[in-house]
Design an enzyme around this catalytic site. Sequence first.
Site, PDB file in Angstrom:
ATOM      1  N   ARG A 129      41.595  66.724  60.986  1.00  0.00           N
ATOM      2  CA  ARG A 129      41.577  67.667  62.128  1.00  0.00           C
ATOM      3  C   ARG A 129      40.186  68.158  62.467  1.00  0.00           C
ATOM      4  O   ARG A 129      40.015  69.217  63.058  1.00  0.00           O
ATOM      5  CB  ARG A 129      42.504  68.855  61.880  1.00  0.00           C
ATOM      6  N   LYS A 151      29.805  64.434  73.894  1.00  0.00           N
ATOM      7  CA  LYS A 151      30.824  63.525  74.435  1.00  0.00           C
ATOM      8  C   LYS A 151      30.991  62.378  73.450  1.00  0.00           C
ATOM      9  O   LYS A 151      30.020  61.709  73.107  1.00  0.00           O
ATOM     10  CB  LYS A 151      30.389  62.953  75.787  1.00  0.00           C
ATOM     11  N   GLU A 193      17.381  55.879  81.416  1.00  0.00           N
ATOM     12  CA  GLU A 193      18.027  57.190  81.250  1.00  0.00           C
ATOM     13  C   GLU A 193      16.974  58.283  81.062  1.00  0.00           C
ATOM     14  O   GLU A 193      17.186  59.437  81.443  1.00  0.00           O
ATOM     15  CB  GLU A 193      18.986  57.176  80.045  1.00  0.00           C
ATOM     16  N   LYS A 234      18.412  67.656  79.009  1.00  0.00           N
ATOM     17  CA  LYS A 234      19.842  67.470  78.769  1.00  0.00           C
ATOM     18  C   LYS A 234      20.444  68.702  78.109  1.00  0.00           C
ATOM     19  O   LYS A 234      21.548  69.140  78.469  1.00  0.00           O
ATOM     20  CB  LYS A 234      20.119  66.220  77.924  1.00  0.00           C
ATOM     21  N   GLU A 244      31.469  69.515  81.785  1.00  0.00           N
ATOM     22  CA  GLU A 244      31.310  68.841  83.071  1.00  0.00           C
ATOM     23  C   GLU A 244      32.305  69.301  84.116  1.00  0.00           C
ATOM     24  O   GLU A 244      33.070  68.520  84.668  1.00  0.00           O
ATOM     25  CB  GLU A 244      31.359  67.306  82.896  1.00  0.00           C
ATOM     26  N   ARG A 248      26.796  69.367  85.126  1.00  0.00           N
ATOM     27  CA  ARG A 248      26.564  68.258  84.195  1.00  0.00           C
ATOM     28  C   ARG A 248      26.705  66.920  84.910  1.00  0.00           C
ATOM     29  O   ARG A 248      26.135  65.917  84.481  1.00  0.00           O
ATOM     30  CB  ARG A 248      27.517  68.346  82.983  1.00  0.00           C
ATOM     31  N   ASN A 252      24.920  62.005  86.106  1.00  0.00           N
ATOM     32  CA  ASN A 252      25.479  60.729  86.562  1.00  0.00           C
ATOM     33  C   ASN A 252      24.679  60.110  87.709  1.00  0.00           C
ATOM     34  O   ASN A 252      25.145  59.165  88.346  1.00  0.00           O
ATOM     35  CB  ASN A 252      26.933  60.915  87.005  1.00  0.00           C
ATOM     36  N   HIS A 255      24.894  56.434  88.466  1.00  0.00           N
ATOM     37  CA  HIS A 255      25.978  55.878  87.652  1.00  0.00           C
ATOM     38  C   HIS A 255      27.161  55.347  88.460  1.00  0.00           C
ATOM     39  O   HIS A 255      27.912  54.521  87.947  1.00  0.00           O
ATOM     40  CB  HIS A 255      26.449  56.897  86.608  1.00  0.00           C
ATOM     41  N   HIS A 259      27.741  51.796  87.368  1.00  0.00           N
ATOM     42  CA  HIS A 259      28.973  51.386  86.667  1.00  0.00           C
ATOM     43  C   HIS A 259      29.645  50.211  87.368  1.00  0.00           C
ATOM     44  O   HIS A 259      30.187  49.314  86.718  1.00  0.00           O
ATOM     45  CB  HIS A 259      29.958  52.546  86.572  1.00  0.00           C
ATOM     46  N   HIS A 273      23.565  48.632  80.064  1.00  0.00           N
ATOM     47  CA  HIS A 273      23.905  49.877  80.768  1.00  0.00           C
ATOM     48  C   HIS A 273      22.676  50.480  81.478  1.00  0.00           C
ATOM     49  O   HIS A 273      22.729  50.789  82.660  1.00  0.00           O
ATOM     50  CB  HIS A 273      24.514  50.886  79.784  1.00  0.00           C
TER      51      HIS A 273
HETATM   52  N1  LIG Z   1      28.250  60.119  74.623  1.00  0.00           N
HETATM   53  C1  LIG Z   1      27.454  60.076  75.675  1.00  0.00           C
HETATM   54  O1  LIG Z   1      27.124  61.105  76.273  1.00  0.00           O
HETATM   55  C2  LIG Z   1      26.921  58.755  76.100  1.00  0.00           C
HETATM   56  C3  LIG Z   1      25.873  58.711  77.042  1.00  0.00           C
HETATM   57  C4  LIG Z   1      25.358  57.463  77.387  1.00  0.00           C
HETATM   58  C5  LIG Z   1      25.860  56.320  76.805  1.00  0.00           C
HETATM   59  N2  LIG Z   1      26.874  56.390  75.902  1.00  0.00           N
HETATM   60  C6  LIG Z   1      27.404  55.183  75.249  1.00  0.00           C
HETATM   61  O2  LIG Z   1      26.344  54.604  74.507  1.00  0.00           O
HETATM   62  C7  LIG Z   1      26.610  53.206  74.339  1.00  0.00           C
HETATM   63  C8  LIG Z   1      25.325  52.438  74.540  1.00  0.00           C
HETATM   64  O3  LIG Z   1      24.395  52.879  73.585  1.00  0.00           O
HETATM   65  P1  LIG Z   1      23.118  51.989  73.173  1.00  0.00           P
HETATM   66  O4  LIG Z   1      22.459  51.495  74.399  1.00  0.00           O
HETATM   67  O5  LIG Z   1      22.349  52.785  72.197  1.00  0.00           O
HETATM   68  O6  LIG Z   1      23.806  50.702  72.534  1.00  0.00           O
HETATM   69  P2  LIG Z   1      24.101  50.214  71.028  1.00  0.00           P
HETATM   70  O7  LIG Z   1      24.495  51.336  70.168  1.00  0.00           O
HETATM   71  O8  LIG Z   1      25.023  49.077  71.169  1.00  0.00           O
HETATM   72  O9  LIG Z   1      22.674  49.670  70.555  1.00  0.00           O
HETATM   73  C9  LIG Z   1      22.093  48.587  71.246  1.00  0.00           C
HETATM   74  C10 LIG Z   1      21.742  47.443  70.295  1.00  0.00           C
HETATM   75  O10 LIG Z   1      20.584  47.797  69.543  1.00  0.00           O
HETATM   76  C11 LIG Z   1      20.839  47.653  68.135  1.00  0.00           C
HETATM   77  N3  LIG Z   1      20.016  48.674  67.483  1.00  0.00           N
HETATM   78  C12 LIG Z   1      20.227  50.004  67.515  1.00  0.00           C
HETATM   79  N4  LIG Z   1      19.196  50.644  66.946  1.00  0.00           N
HETATM   80  C13 LIG Z   1      18.325  49.707  66.534  1.00  0.00           C
HETATM   81  C14 LIG Z   1      17.074  49.752  65.902  1.00  0.00           C
HETATM   82  N5  LIG Z   1      16.470  50.918  65.631  1.00  0.00           N
HETATM   83  N6  LIG Z   1      16.464  48.595  65.606  1.00  0.00           N
HETATM   84  C15 LIG Z   1      17.039  47.405  65.941  1.00  0.00           C
HETATM   85  N7  LIG Z   1      18.206  47.290  66.568  1.00  0.00           N
HETATM   86  C16 LIG Z   1      18.849  48.436  66.870  1.00  0.00           C
HETATM   87  C17 LIG Z   1      22.311  47.803  67.999  1.00  0.00           C
HETATM   88  O11 LIG Z   1      22.762  47.180  66.830  1.00  0.00           O
HETATM   89  C18 LIG Z   1      22.822  47.119  69.262  1.00  0.00           C
HETATM   90  O12 LIG Z   1      22.837  45.733  69.058  1.00  0.00           O
HETATM   91  C19 LIG Z   1      27.710  52.856  75.313  1.00  0.00           C
HETATM   92  O13 LIG Z   1      28.911  52.648  74.606  1.00  0.00           O
HETATM   93  C20 LIG Z   1      27.829  54.102  76.193  1.00  0.00           C
HETATM   94  O14 LIG Z   1      29.146  54.308  76.661  1.00  0.00           O
HETATM   95  C21 LIG Z   1      27.399  57.589  75.546  1.00  0.00           C
HETATM   96 ZN   LIG Z   2      24.141  56.328  81.407  1.00  0.00          ZN
END
Ligand SMILES: NC(=O)c1ccc[n+]([C@@H]2O[C@H](COP(=O)([O-])OP(=O)(O)OC[C@H]3O[C@@H](n4cnc5c(N)ncnc54)[C@H](O)[C@@H]3O)[C@@H](O)[C@H]2O)c1
Ligand SMILES: [Zn+2]
Length: 377
Positions: A129, A151, A193, A234, A244, A248, A252, A255, A259, A273
């Site tokens: 929980r 999030k 971003e 942020k 949001e 907030r 976007n 986006h 998207h 992304h």
């Molecule tokens: N929660 C939120 O507010 C929020 C905001 C934006 C995006 N997101 C989410 O974030 C995700 C994308 O995140 P991301 O772009 O970090 O992708 P990711 O976590 O997939 O990382 C990208 C790639 O880099 C590799 N990697 C990570 N750190 C590394 C390092 N230091 N050295 C070598 N390789 C490394 C990972 O293994 C992966 O292959 C999506 O699922 C998206 O929906 C969430």
């Molecule tokens: Zn984004």
Amino acid sequence: MTAPVRNDPTIVNVALGARSYDIVIGRGPLASLGARIAALRPGAKAVIVTDDNVARYHLEPAEAALRHAGVASSRVIVPAGEASKSYRVFEQVCEAVIASRIERGDLAIALGGGVIGDLTGFVASVVRRGLDYVQVPTTLLADVDSSVGGKTAIDSAHGKNLIGAFHQPILVLADTALLDTLPEREFRAGYAELVKYGLLGDADFFAWLEKNWRDVFAGASARDHAIAESCRAKAAIVARDERETGDRALLNLGHTFGHALEAACGFSDRLLHGEAISAGMALAFEFSARRQGLLPMAEAKRAIRHLAEVGLPTRLRDIAGPLPSVDQLMELIAQDKKVKRGMLTFILVRSIGAAFIEAGVDAREVRVFLSEKLAER
Ligand SMILES: NC(=O)c1ccc[n+]([C@@H]2O[C@H](COP(=O)([O-])OP(=O)(O)OC[C@H]3O[C@@H](n4cnc5c(N)ncnc54)[C@H](O)[C@@H]3O)[C@@H](O)[C@H]2O)c1
Ligand SMILES: [Zn+2]
């Protein structure tokens, strides 16, 4: 060889009353992970969740940092990539966390990019929980965006991030040295971003990035400064509007178009992304400039020029391979956003640094704009 300079980290607080927490930003603070956790939750154990890429480079130093402060830890390693934000992997991680005898007062640690942060945060929101968790972002995108704000989510067959919860971490430790192993393409995508904070709310930061982006890519203090500025931006928005219901949504920017393009490319390596968001922001600026009296075209061009200069896509022709028809793109936009009486809500811009929420964007106007852009390819 000279030892790297280790300045004191920058601390940015996310002010959310009883749920407030610090973001620690700098080169090297990973070594203080255990001490910081021991200070926040004396006697707590931790389970580190990470992916197989990140584990290769950064898991042992993280475990050592915990050990030095007497924090017992276990590990769960999942495959790298978006596919790990699935029910199946979610279940596996929940079961592994429970099997490692993590109790109510213990912690999860997300060591990775946005995928690991979103997955671990969601696991932490439900196991027993609700467990506390710590974000240790390892991608630029996670440093400036996903690790801050609470999030958390996994993906549904109906779309990304549809199963989730708001669950704030108790600490974000952004060690910018971890980015040294990140592939350049991933770094550049995260930069979209980062520059977004300048474009949506801070013209001076944008101007600073125009001058200093090469140093941000190269590392050192400019990178730390840019990440800290983004986290401040942020944190301020999240503190005003945690769930949001208003402001907030400014985050976007780019986006809605982004998207749709990401979905059109099947959420694949064809378009990351951040790359989609870059193209989406370029479209949002041009779209804003076309609306009467909104934004001077020269200003839109200035924003787009910077995105292109760092090597990010800004035009539909920068996206390799086939793109769907305008009908299909409008369909993807409608899936992402509710269309109310033919009207869409968009984040538009009055100038660089002044984005606003516009609820009355005529879907027909968007369609005309996108058809022209598709024809330019
Ligand atoms: N929660 C939120 O507010 C929020 C905001 C934006 C995006 N997101 C989410 O974030 C995700 C994308 O995140 P991301 O772009 O970090 O992708 P990711 O976590 O997939 O990382 C990208 C790639 O880099 C590799 N990697 C990570 N750190 C590394 C390092 N230091 N050295 C070598 N390789 C490394 C990972 O293994 C992966 O292959 C999506 O699922 C998206 O929906 C969430
Ligand atoms: Zn984004």
